[in-house]
Design a protein around this motif. Structure first.
Motif, short mmCIF file in Angstrom:
data_model
loop_
_atom_site.label_atom_id
_atom_site.label_comp_id
_atom_site.label_asym_id
_atom_site.label_seq_id
_atom_site.Cartn_x
_atom_site.Cartn_y
_atom_site.Cartn_z
N SER A 1 -5.40 0.72 3.16
CA SER A 1 -4.77 1.29 1.97
C SER A 1 -5.76 1.21 0.83
O SER A 1 -6.33 0.14 0.57
CB SER A 1 -3.50 0.52 1.61
N ALA A 2 -5.96 2.33 0.13
CA ALA A 2 -6.93 2.34 -0.96
C ALA A 2 -6.62 3.46 -1.94
O ALA A 2 -5.94 4.43 -1.60
CB ALA A 2 -8.35 2.49 -0.41
N ILE A 3 -7.16 3.32 -3.13
CA ILE A 3 -6.99 4.32 -4.19
C ILE A 3 -8.17 5.30 -4.14
O ILE A 3 -9.32 4.89 -4.22
CB ILE A 3 -6.93 3.64 -5.57
N ARG B 1 -7.70 1.35 22.56
CA ARG B 1 -6.89 0.16 22.29
C ARG B 1 -6.88 -0.20 20.80
O ARG B 1 -6.45 -1.28 20.41
CB ARG B 1 -7.39 -1.05 23.11
N ILE B 2 -7.34 0.73 19.98
CA ILE B 2 -7.39 0.53 18.53
C ILE B 2 -6.71 1.72 17.85
O ILE B 2 -6.94 2.86 18.22
CB ILE B 2 -8.85 0.42 18.04
N VAL B 3 -5.91 1.42 16.84
CA VAL B 3 -5.29 2.46 16.02
C VAL B 3 -5.53 2.09 14.56
O VAL B 3 -5.37 0.93 14.17
CB VAL B 3 -3.77 2.57 16.28
N ILE B 4 -5.94 3.08 13.76
CA ILE B 4 -6.12 2.87 12.33
C ILE B 4 -5.17 3.81 11.60
O ILE B 4 -5.10 5.00 11.90
CB ILE B 4 -7.57 3.17 11.88
N VAL B 5 -4.45 3.27 10.63
CA VAL B 5 -3.55 4.05 9.79
C VAL B 5 -4.09 3.99 8.37
O VAL B 5 -4.32 2.90 7.83
CB VAL B 5 -2.11 3.50 9.83
N PHE B 6 -4.32 5.16 7.77
CA PHE B 6 -4.82 5.23 6.40
C PHE B 6 -3.68 5.55 5.44
O PHE B 6 -2.87 6.45 5.71
CB PHE B 6 -5.90 6.32 6.29
N HIS B 7 -3.65 4.83 4.33
CA HIS B 7 -2.65 5.04 3.30
C HIS B 7 -3.36 5.33 1.98
O HIS B 7 -4.22 4.55 1.56
CB HIS B 7 -1.78 3.80 3.10
N ALA B 8 -3.02 6.44 1.36
CA ALA B 8 -3.59 6.79 0.05
C ALA B 8 -2.70 6.20 -1.04
O ALA B 8 -1.53 6.55 -1.14
CB ALA B 8 -3.69 8.30 -0.09
N LEU B 9 -3.25 5.29 -1.81
CA LEU B 9 -2.51 4.67 -2.90
C LEU B 9 -2.82 5.35 -4.22
O LEU B 9 -3.93 5.86 -4.42
CB LEU B 9 -2.88 3.19 -3.01
N GLN B 10 -1.86 5.30 -5.12
CA GLN B 10 -2.06 5.75 -6.49
C GLN B 10 -2.25 4.50 -7.36
O GLN B 10 -1.72 3.43 -7.03
CB GLN B 10 -0.84 6.55 -6.97
N PRO B 11 -2.99 4.61 -8.46
CA PRO B 11 -3.23 3.42 -9.30
C PRO B 11 -1.96 2.72 -9.76
O PRO B 11 -1.95 1.49 -9.89
CB PRO B 11 -4.01 3.99 -10.49
N HIS B 12 -0.88 3.44 -9.96
CA HIS B 12 0.36 2.80 -10.40
C HIS B 12 1.08 2.03 -9.29
O HIS B 12 2.04 1.31 -9.54
CB HIS B 12 1.32 3.84 -11.02
N GLN B 13 0.57 2.12 -8.06
CA GLN B 13 1.19 1.44 -6.93
C GLN B 13 0.57 0.07 -6.63
O GLN B 13 0.99 -0.60 -5.69
CB GLN B 13 1.12 2.32 -5.68
N VAL B 14 -0.46 -0.30 -7.40
CA VAL B 14 -1.15 -1.57 -7.14
C VAL B 14 -1.10 -2.44 -8.39
O VAL B 14 -1.61 -2.06 -9.45
CB VAL B 14 -2.62 -1.32 -6.74
N GLY B 15 -0.46 -3.60 -8.26
CA GLY B 15 -0.36 -4.54 -9.38
C GLY B 15 -1.50 -5.53 -9.38
O GLY B 15 -1.94 -6.00 -8.33
N LYS B 16 -2.01 -5.84 -10.58
CA LYS B 16 -3.07 -6.83 -10.73
C LYS B 16 -3.07 -7.33 -12.17
O LYS B 16 -2.86 -6.55 -13.10
CB LYS B 16 -4.43 -6.21 -10.39
N LYS B 17 -3.29 -8.60 -12.34
CA LYS B 17 -3.37 -9.22 -13.67
C LYS B 17 -2.16 -8.93 -14.55
O LYS B 17 -2.29 -8.66 -15.73
CB LYS B 17 -4.66 -8.79 -14.37
N GLY B 18 -0.99 -8.92 -13.95
CA GLY B 18 0.23 -8.72 -14.71
C GLY B 18 0.51 -7.29 -15.12
O GLY B 18 1.40 -7.03 -15.94
N THR B 19 -0.23 -6.34 -14.58
CA THR B 19 -0.02 -4.92 -14.87
C THR B 19 -0.31 -4.13 -13.60
O THR B 19 -0.26 -4.68 -12.51
CB THR B 19 -0.90 -4.46 -16.07
#
Length: 118
Positions: free
Chosen positions: A63-65, A95-113
């Motif tokens: 998962s990444a922005i 025997r390996i599966v990778i799932v990619f998730h596109a995150l938006q900046p408002h979906q990740v919390g850090k430092k109280g925001t």
């Protein structure tokens, strides 16, 4: 601020001691993100089934922005990460599966925001 979550039915002892650090470096290079922003967790010994089989396997969630939002980008990331996982864990690609998730900046919390405000 990418998030990598590895789930596997392999026991913890099967993962090299530096696996988390190496996976972080591999993914950071592929995603074009600084290593100090990577977040990685490995959950071994999970009851798992991939393609109808409980043979040794790995599921990786990335998962990444801004870097996992197109097929072309994810094809490149997939190739690099598959090469790493097959080499480090001695698994075949089926025997390996990778799932990619596109995150938006408002979906990740850090430092109280959220990342939108940082």
């Amino acid at each position: 601020m990418p998030f990598l979550e590895v789930r596997s039915n392999l026991p913890a002892s099967f993962f090299p001691q530096d696996f988390v650090i190496k996976l972080s470096a591999c993914a950071a290079a592929s995603l074009g993100k600084p290593e100090e922003r990577m977040n990685v967790v490995v959950q071994p010994s999970c009851p798992m089934l991939i393609s109808g089989s409980t043979s040794p396997c790995v599921m990786l969630s990335v998962s990444a922005i801004g870097v996992t939002d197109t097929a072309d980008k994810n094809k490149e990331h997939s190739a690099k990460i598959f090469e790493f996982l097959t080499r480090e864990l001695a698994l075949t690609e089926d025997r390996i599966v990778i799932v990619f998730h596109a995150l938006q900046p408002h979906q990740v919390g850090k430092k109280g925001t959220v990342m939108s405000f940082l």
